[in-house]
Design an enzyme around this catalytic site. Structure first.
Site, PDB file in Angstrom:
ATOM      1  N   ASP A 536      15.059  32.704 -67.170  1.00  0.00           N
ATOM      2  CA  ASP A 536      15.396  34.062 -66.748  1.00  0.00           C
ATOM      3  C   ASP A 536      16.736  33.996 -66.007  1.00  0.00           C
ATOM      4  O   ASP A 536      17.255  32.904 -65.731  1.00  0.00           O
ATOM      5  CB  ASP A 536      14.276  34.541 -65.808  1.00  0.00           C
ATOM      6  CG  ASP A 536      14.269  36.053 -65.619  1.00  0.00           C
ATOM      7  OD1 ASP A 536      15.093  36.747 -66.225  1.00  0.00           O
ATOM      8  OD2 ASP A 536      13.419  36.529 -64.842  1.00  0.00           O
ATOM      9  N   ASP A 611      14.134  43.621 -67.983  1.00  0.00           N
ATOM     10  CA  ASP A 611      13.340  44.355 -67.004  1.00  0.00           C
ATOM     11  C   ASP A 611      13.269  45.842 -67.317  1.00  0.00           C
ATOM     12  O   ASP A 611      13.951  46.666 -66.711  1.00  0.00           O
ATOM     13  CB  ASP A 611      13.920  44.118 -65.606  1.00  0.00           C
ATOM     14  CG  ASP A 611      13.843  42.634 -65.228  1.00  0.00           C
ATOM     15  OD1 ASP A 611      13.127  41.880 -65.937  1.00  0.00           O
ATOM     16  OD2 ASP A 611      14.482  42.233 -64.251  1.00  0.00           O
TER      17      ASP A 611
END
Ligand SMILES: *[C@@H]1O[C@H](CO)[C@@H](O)[C@H](O)[C@H]1NC(C)=O
Length: 936
Positions: A536, A611
């Protein structure tokens, strides 16, 4: 000292509070508009018109496969144009400074190999220009000398023009006039000497011609006298962040015109429609990998990844433009839709540094463009079968007991899953490769518990490393000099999850190799072979950096971060995937999920759309976002099921599971602050609906796996826009709320609240489609209103196809290994159907290295269904058998016989006259052998 630390802590709290959801939507002021980006606004001020560049025909050189010419405009800095004809209908156009004061960045590691060239010849030449033959069906490249312009023609048809809008602009490197910067330049120059060897071995590098350099430098200085500096050329400030530019302006720009084209696609990643929009009135599409907090829909702002590939399509031809540049890039799209004129789309690319290096992929069919692009950047990695199953994630599962109880919950509710994920909280203080000692004291026990159930785990490993001298990963990276440097030569540091963090220089192959070695079982303590990885924050995300990312003047050896920003995320995933391969001695296929990506990232694993939020619009946009990635090679794509930020209502959650079950990467995930979301927390009815969606995914795993096998072998996408398979049907060109998986399944997720029906377009004149839930048959080439309940979403199987499923419900995909197949034979109007079956061990490279696989052709024709070997020189033992066959759109047979290995037996069957389905019960024949089933 204490006050400094206090200040730093305060800053971190501020940054984190911004990050953790104090605001409701993206704070646009954190991110630049084109106007706020000096090079973009400089370039965009240049309007279409006659190009000031001319080609100097007396400098033309043609070898077998490469044509070079010099270009010049009134700034007198010569550019070198290189043209190549590549194998498979690809033309490469490169433009660089003839003699830059130092080399400009040429992107490494994205192309899988130096592309194969094919001979070109001069067909005609006079003072106006040169005509080259590109082979094919009378395909020619016209080089117009003044103004400089390139046209590609096929017969009488103009396929595309370059610089016909006159927007070629090339800001040459130059020296600063003041002395301070001479010092900076000389430091950089000394770094250049160190990597000279790298350059002399680089094939395409323009010979720097040391002797000529002083002369050119003088020439540059003279030119500068006549050129007026504009604001932002030597430094610019965004918010409180200063960007120094020791080499001054270096941006490039070029335009492409596509006559006859109204539909263009690609350029991910944007939260927008599949078809690209005109950018005339607003900002261009931006490609600059960024960690955008709570991204907004329907806009061209940059997101986490970038693939600089644009696909054009009309009923005659599909083409692709691949702009190989890893610097910040903006793309303007302008379509002319005057009904009185031939439609045309103009595309203008602007990048901050590097060179112009563009691949024109000339098609003509969609499948050709996909192979052409795959020949340059490679195909999708063939994932482990289990990674195509369901993934359960949240930020965070708190401890080993939590993991065990979630795991038990799936068993108690009879829901299959394959992977459980641990986000950043599982580590010891955000030190990746470690475990929180209190909450995860015995990681191997936990992993063993999962392994006993044939399940797996993913832990997060991010590329920001906590600055802490007692942390082995940090101290080794520091002592080896593997960190990215700031502009003054010290280790670059920024704020991220661990607080103060360093960022390893993944562009350095030695660094990558060291990183890979950290995944060895004896290095990554507590890891086992059922532990996989999630990268990430690899844009990279720097909470206190400009636009939440790294300063552009940070240094990767001799290169500025500016030059290669968009490539960083790819390198992180590359090194991580390599680490997993190496820990297994080269035997096992890796699984790595990455948030950031670039062209070529498909070779290293999966990506997701970052996200997102628990909103209907985010569910809807997941389809075009993944379709867009699929067009440019990245098939293994998904969106967080349920939405990362915020809390989904149960209806949205159920609809998201139903949609996610039909997207390539299928993972639910949720923000730390959101209530728990395991499927059984929403009452028995919703649990049952979610369970059914997950089970549908598991039943179709053989089909998904086959699609990924083909994607890996051929570069064809798994998830396909309708026009990819129906390129002549204009009514498909703007559709992005439904799609195909492979050729044979059409999916229309329900993405509106309280839907009672959806409008589905079924393509294919003369084709038929079968509803997979009811077996109802529909004609192709029509719009249909399909009523929906909460129980499922519309999915159709193409008449003419055969799909294999495994219908037994198990704990995980690995538990299904030896389960039997059910065949769904969907007949076309002529009574024929065809499909494939692919089987291997599901997790090693033996399908490649030892040809250990089964690939069979299934065919139904003349009332006979047969299975024959498509790959006789490969083999794999399988215990799976065919337990049931549904034949859709059939007539009632008098009897059914099975022939295999010389033996003939009769097969039980049923016929349903309402649905016209023949069901064959228990043919019970091994899936790996030849057989025929005859309907009398
Ligand atoms: C190249 O183009 C020609 C005609 O335009 C086409 O027939 C051929 O299939 C294409 N080849 C490839 C490899 O795409």
């Amino acid at each position: 000292m204490a006050t400094l630390i206090d200040r730093m802590c305060l800053q971190l709290v501020l940054v984190l509070s911004i990050y953790l959801g104090m605001t409701q939507a993206v704070d646009r002021t954190n991110f630049k508009t084109c106007q706020q980006s000096a090079f973009c606004s400089r370039q965009r001020a240049l309007r279409p018109g006659q190009s000031s560049y001319r080609a100097l025909l007396d400098t033309l050189e043609l070898s077998d496969s490469r044509l070079t010419l010099q270009l010049l405009n009134n700034n007198k800095v010569r550019l070198l144009l290189e043209l190549y004809r590549l194998q498979g209908n690809i033309t490469r156009v490169k433009i660089n400074e003839l003699k830059p004061i130092k080399p400009r960045y040429e992107v490494p590691d994205v192309l899988i190999t130096e592309p194969q060239t094919e001979p070109m010849s001069v067909v005609a030449q006079d003072e106006r220009g040169v005509v080259l033959s590109l082979g094919g069906e009378d395909r020619r490249l016209y080089v117009n000398a003044q103004p400089f312009r390139l046209d590609i023609m096929e017969g009488q048809v103009l396929l595309l023009s370059i610089n016909s809008q006159g927007l070629l602009a090339f800001e040459h490197l130059r020296l600063r006039k003041d002395t301070i910067s001479h010092k900076i330049t000389s430091t950089v120059a000394s770094m250049w000497d160190k990597i000279k060897t790298v350059f002399s071995s680089s094939k395409d590098q323009t010979d720097p011609e040391e002797a000529g350099r002083t002369e050119d430098t003088q020439r540059n200085n003279e030119d500068e006298e006549t050129e007026v500096d504009q604001p932002g050329m030597w430094e610019e400030t965004f918010k409180s962040h200063a960007d120094t530019k020791p080499n001054g302006p270096s941006s490039i720009s070029l335009d492409f015109s596509l006559p006859g084209v109204e539909h263009v696609y690609g350029l991910p990643e944007h939260a927008d429609s599949l078809q690209l929009k005109n950018t005339d009135g607003g900002d261009p599409y931006r490609l600059y990998n960024l960690d955008v907090f709570q991204y907004e829909l329907s806009n061209p702002m940059a997101l986490y990844g970038a693939v600089p590939v644009l696909i054009s399509h009309n009923t005659h031809r599909t083409m692709g433009l691949f702009w190989l540049n890893t610097a910040e890039t903006w793309v303007d799209i302008s379509s002319r839709q005057d009904p009185a004129q031939v439609p045309q789309t103009d595309v203008r690319w602007i990048s901050e540094s590097g060179i112009i290096d563009v691949f024109l992929m000339l098609g003509p069919k969609p499948a050709d463009v996909f192979s052409q692009y795959a020949s340059l950047t490679g195909t999708q990695a063939f994932p482990p079968l289990s990674s195509l199953a369901y993934h359960q994630s949240r930020w965070n599962y708190n401890n080993q007991e939590d993991v065990a109880s979630v795991d038990r919950g799936f068993d108690e509710h009879d829901i299959p899953y394959d992977f459980i994920w641990l986000d950043i909280e599982h580590t010891d203080g955000k030190r990746y490769f470690t475990w929180d000692k209190k909450n995860f004291p015995q990681p191997k026990d936990m992993l063993q518990g999962l392994m006993d159930k044939r399940r797996k785990m993913v832990t997060i490993v991010d590329p920001h490393i906590k600055v802490d001298s007692s942390f082995k990963i940090h101290s080794e990276i520091r002592s080896k000099g593997f960190y990215i440097k700031n502009k003054d030569g010290g280790d670059y540091e920024g704020w991220c999850w661990p607080g103060n963090a360093g960022y390893p220089d993944f562009t350095n192959p030695e660094m990558r190799s060291w990183w890979s070695s950290m995944f060895a079982y004896d290095q990554y303590e507590g890891s086992m072979e059922n532990l996989y990885t999630w990268n990430d924050m690899n844009e990279p995300s720097v909470f206190n950096g400009p636009e939440v990312t790294m300063h552009k003047d940070a240094l990767h050896g001799p290169w500025e971060h500016r030059d290669l920003h968009n490539l960083y995320g790819l390198y992180v995933q590359m090194a991580t995937a390599e680490g997993q391969i190496r820990r297994s001695g080269g035997l096992e296929r890796p699984f790595v999920l990455s948030r950031s990506f670039f062209a070529g990232s498909q070779r290293y694993g999966a990506v997701w759309t970052g996200d997102n939020a628990a909103e209907w619009g985010h569910l809807k946009v997941s389809i075009p976002m993944c379709l867009s990635l699929s067009l440019v090679g990245i098939s293994f794509c998904g969106a967080d099921v349920g939405g990362f930020f915020k809390t989904p209502g149960t209806e949205l959650l159920v609809r998201w599971y139903q949609a996610g079950a039909y997207q390539p990467f299928f993972r639910s995930h949720a923000h730390l602050d959101t209530p728990r979301r395991e499927p059984w927390l929403f009452g028995p009815d919703n649990m049952a609906l979610i369970r059914e969606a997950v089970r549908q995914r598991y039943a179709l795993l053989p089909y998904w796996y086959l699609q990924f096998y083909h994607a890996h072998r051929t570069g064809q996408p798994v998830m396909r826009a309708l026009w990819v398979e129906y390129p002549h049907d204009v009514s498909t060109f703007s559709i992005d709320d439904e799609y195909l998986i492979g050729r044979d399944l059409l999916v229309h997720p329900v993405t509106d609240e309280r839907s009672t029906g959806v409008n589905v377009y079924l393509p294919g004149d003369g084709e038929v489609w079968y509803d997979v839930h009811t077996f109802q048959r529909h004609e192709g080439a029509q719009n249909l209103h399909i009523p929906v309940t909460m129980s499922t979403i519309p999915v159709f199987q193409r008449g003419g196809s055969i799909i294999c499923r495994k219908n037994r419900v198990r704990r995980s995909s690995s538990c299904m290994e030896n389960d039997p197949f059910t065949l769904y034979v969907a007949l076309d109007p002529q009574g024929n159907a065809e499909g494939e079956l692919y089987i291997d061990d599901g997790h090693t490279f033996k399908h490649e290295t030892d040809r250990q696989f089964i690939q069979r052709r299934l065919r139904f024709t003349a009332n006979t269904l047969s299975s024959s070997d498509l790959s006789p020189d490969s083999q794999f033992p399988t215990a799976s058998w065919v337990e049931k066959v549904f034949i859709l759109g059939a007539q009632k047979p008098k009897g059914v016989t099975l022939t295999t290995g010389g033996a003939v037996s009769s097969v039980e069957f049923e016929f349903d006259p309402v649905t016209a389905v023949v069901t064959l019960r228990k043919p019970d024949v091994n899936a790996g052998v030849d057989w025929t089933i005859q309907l009398q």
